[in-house]
Scaffold this motif. Structure first.
Motif, PDB file in Angstrom:
ATOM      1  N   UNK A 117      30.386  25.777  22.885  1.00  9.37           N
ATOM      2  CA  UNK A 117      29.752  25.358  24.135  1.00  9.37           C
ATOM      3  C   UNK A 117      30.726  25.621  25.267  1.00  9.37           C
ATOM      4  N   UNK A 118      30.267  26.405  26.243  1.00 11.52           N
ATOM      5  CA  UNK A 118      31.112  26.740  27.392  1.00 11.52           C
ATOM      6  C   UNK A 118      30.594  26.038  28.635  1.00 11.52           C
ATOM      7  N   UNK A 119      31.497  25.358  29.311  1.00  6.54           N
ATOM      8  CA  UNK A 119      31.211  24.755  30.613  1.00  6.54           C
ATOM      9  C   UNK A 119      32.038  25.501  31.653  1.00  6.54           C
ATOM     10  N   UNK A 120      31.571  25.419  32.901  1.00  6.75           N
ATOM     11  CA  UNK A 120      32.337  26.047  33.975  1.00  6.75           C
ATOM     12  C   UNK A 120      32.216  25.212  35.235  1.00  6.75           C
ATOM     13  N   UNK A 121      33.062  25.524  36.194  1.00  7.27           N
ATOM     14  CA  UNK A 121      33.028  24.875  37.507  1.00  7.27           C
ATOM     15  C   UNK A 121      32.231  25.818  38.403  1.00  7.27           C
ATOM     16  N   UNK A 122      30.928  25.528  38.634  1.00 10.35           N
ATOM     17  CA  UNK A 122      30.079  26.439  39.410  1.00 10.35           C
ATOM     18  C   UNK A 122      30.655  26.714  40.805  1.00 10.35           C
ATOM     19  N   UNK A 123      30.531  27.924  41.225  1.00 12.63           N
ATOM     20  CA  UNK A 123      31.047  28.336  42.537  1.00 12.63           C
ATOM     21  C   UNK A 123      32.511  28.718  42.453  1.00 12.63           C
ATOM     22  N   UNK A 124      33.339  27.800  42.040  1.00 14.83           N
ATOM     23  CA  UNK A 124      34.763  28.076  41.921  1.00 14.83           C
ATOM     24  C   UNK A 124      35.012  29.137  40.850  1.00 14.83           C
ATOM     25  N   UNK A 125      34.293  29.055  39.769  1.00 13.79           N
ATOM     26  CA  UNK A 125      34.467  30.003  38.665  1.00 13.79           C
ATOM     27  C   UNK A 125      34.142  31.429  39.123  1.00 13.79           C
ATOM     28  N   UNK A 126      33.018  31.605  39.767  1.00 11.35           N
ATOM     29  CA  UNK A 126      32.620  32.928  40.253  1.00 11.35           C
ATOM     30  C   UNK A 126      33.624  33.461  41.272  1.00 11.35           C
ATOM     31  N   UNK A 127      34.100  32.576  42.163  1.00 11.38           N
ATOM     32  CA  UNK A 127      35.092  33.001  43.170  1.00 11.38           C
ATOM     33  C   UNK A 127      36.390  33.457  42.503  1.00 11.38           C
ATOM     34  N   UNK A 128      36.828  32.739  41.480  1.00 12.89           N
ATOM     35  CA  UNK A 128      38.069  33.106  40.809  1.00 12.89           C
ATOM     36  C   UNK A 128      37.921  34.450  40.088  1.00 12.89           C
ATOM     37  N   UNK A 129      36.790  34.663  39.437  1.00 17.86           N
ATOM     38  CA  UNK A 129      36.571  35.943  38.759  1.00 17.86           C
ATOM     39  C   UNK A 129      36.512  37.070  39.786  1.00 17.86           C
ATOM     40  N   UNK A 130      35.859  36.835  40.923  1.00 12.78           N
ATOM     41  CA  UNK A 130      35.813  37.860  41.977  1.00 12.78           C
ATOM     42  C   UNK A 130      37.211  38.157  42.496  1.00 12.78           C
ATOM     43  N   UNK A 131      38.045  37.139  42.615  1.00 18.81           N
ATOM     44  CA  UNK A 131      39.430  37.343  43.032  1.00 18.81           C
ATOM     45  C   UNK A 131      40.168  38.239  42.045  1.00 18.81           C
ATOM     46  N   UNK A 132      39.916  38.043  40.752  1.00 17.62           N
ATOM     47  CA  UNK A 132      40.544  38.895  39.729  1.00 17.62           C
ATOM     48  C   UNK A 132      40.078  40.341  39.891  1.00 17.62           C
ATOM     49  N   UNK A 133      38.794  40.526  40.137  1.00 19.97           N
ATOM     50  CA  UNK A 133      38.255  41.880  40.351  1.00 19.97           C
ATOM     51  C   UNK A 133      38.854  42.506  41.603  1.00 19.97           C
ATOM     52  N   UNK A 134      38.988  41.720  42.667  1.00 17.68           N
ATOM     53  CA  UNK A 134      39.589  42.216  43.909  1.00 17.68           C
ATOM     54  C   UNK A 134      41.055  42.600  43.689  1.00 17.68           C
ATOM     55  N   UNK A 135      41.773  41.799  42.917  1.00 19.41           N
ATOM     56  CA  UNK A 135      43.168  42.098  42.605  1.00 19.41           C
ATOM     57  C   UNK A 135      43.261  43.407  41.827  1.00 19.41           C
ATOM     58  N   UNK A 136      42.360  43.598  40.866  1.00 19.38           N
ATOM     59  CA  UNK A 136      42.342  44.852  40.102  1.00 19.38           C
ATOM     60  C   UNK A 136      42.114  46.038  41.034  1.00 19.38           C
ATOM     61  N   UNK A 137      41.226  45.873  42.003  1.00 25.89           N
ATOM     62  CA  UNK A 137      40.926  46.962  42.944  1.00 25.89           C
ATOM     63  C   UNK A 137      42.121  47.270  43.852  1.00 25.89           C
ATOM     64  N   UNK A 138      42.952  46.276  44.109  1.00 27.91           N
ATOM     65  CA  UNK A 138      44.157  46.500  44.910  1.00 27.91           C
ATOM     66  C   UNK A 138      45.249  47.185  44.097  1.00 27.91           C
ATOM     67  N   UNK A 139      45.281  46.922  42.795  1.00 28.33           N
ATOM     68  CA  UNK A 139      46.356  47.452  41.937  1.00 28.33           C
ATOM     69  C   UNK A 139      46.072  48.851  41.395  1.00 28.33           C
ATOM     70  N   UNK A 140      44.791  49.139  41.141  1.00 27.91           N
ATOM     71  CA  UNK A 140      44.438  50.422  40.534  1.00 27.91           C
ATOM     72  C   UNK A 140      43.346  51.097  41.344  1.00 27.91           C
TER      73      UNK A 140
END
Length: 158
Positions: free
Chosen positions: A49-72
């Motif tokens: 069973x997976x729980x998440x923090x709605x809103x914050x979770x999506x923002x954090x994942x988007x930040x990871x994607x943005x970081x990847x786009x800055x690095x590569x």
């Protein structure tokens, strides 16, 4: 694109959508699909069973994607992560990355899934066949992998 949902996803449809968004510019598409596996030694997993923090979770994942786009040099990213009760073998997460070149796509995809496992606010509760349930802690290996990305530079990875 970042989506957190309870419904299953179709990896082929997500791949096709990622390709369509690249409009022929992608020479490489790398994807990762994570599934529910047995976590506890000696006894079979019934559900996760997976729980998440709605809103914050999506923002954090988007930040990871943005970081990847800055690095590569990547063109696009897509992350779909499921929450709720999942059975053994169910799909949990899809990570897709497009790039002109395979090296950038591979590294960005690996970075996103490694960092997602340690930085996105998800909580996992495993239930075994016996009915015993427990919260799954962060694995030391996952934290180590994420920390290694923080010390690398794109030049180190060429």
């Amino acid at each position: 694109m970042v989506v957190v949902q309870t419904a299953d996803f179709d990896p082929a449809a997500l791949y096709a959508a990622l390709q369509a968004r690249a409009s022929g510019r992608a020479g490489a598409t790398v994807s990762f699909i994570g599934t529910v596996r047995d976590y506890a030694p000696g006894e079979a997993t019934r559900t996760l069973f997976l729980e998440h923090y709605p809103g914050m979770c999506e923002r954090e994942i988007q930040t990871l994607c943005d970081t990847a786009a800055q690095r590569w040099r990547i063109l696009d990213t897509m992350v779909v992560h499921r929450v709720g009760e999942l059975a053994l073998g169910d799909r949990i997460v899809f990570v897709g990355v497009t790039s002109a070149h395979r090296g950038d796509a591979f590294r960005a995809c690996e970075y996103i899934i490694d960092a997602l496992k340690t930085r996105a606010p998800f909580w996992k509760r495993e239930t075994l066949d016996s009915g015993r349930a427990f919260w799954v802690g962060q694995h030391e290996d996952d934290a180590r992998k994420t920390a290694q990305w923080d010390t690398r530079t794109p030049h180190d990875e060429s």
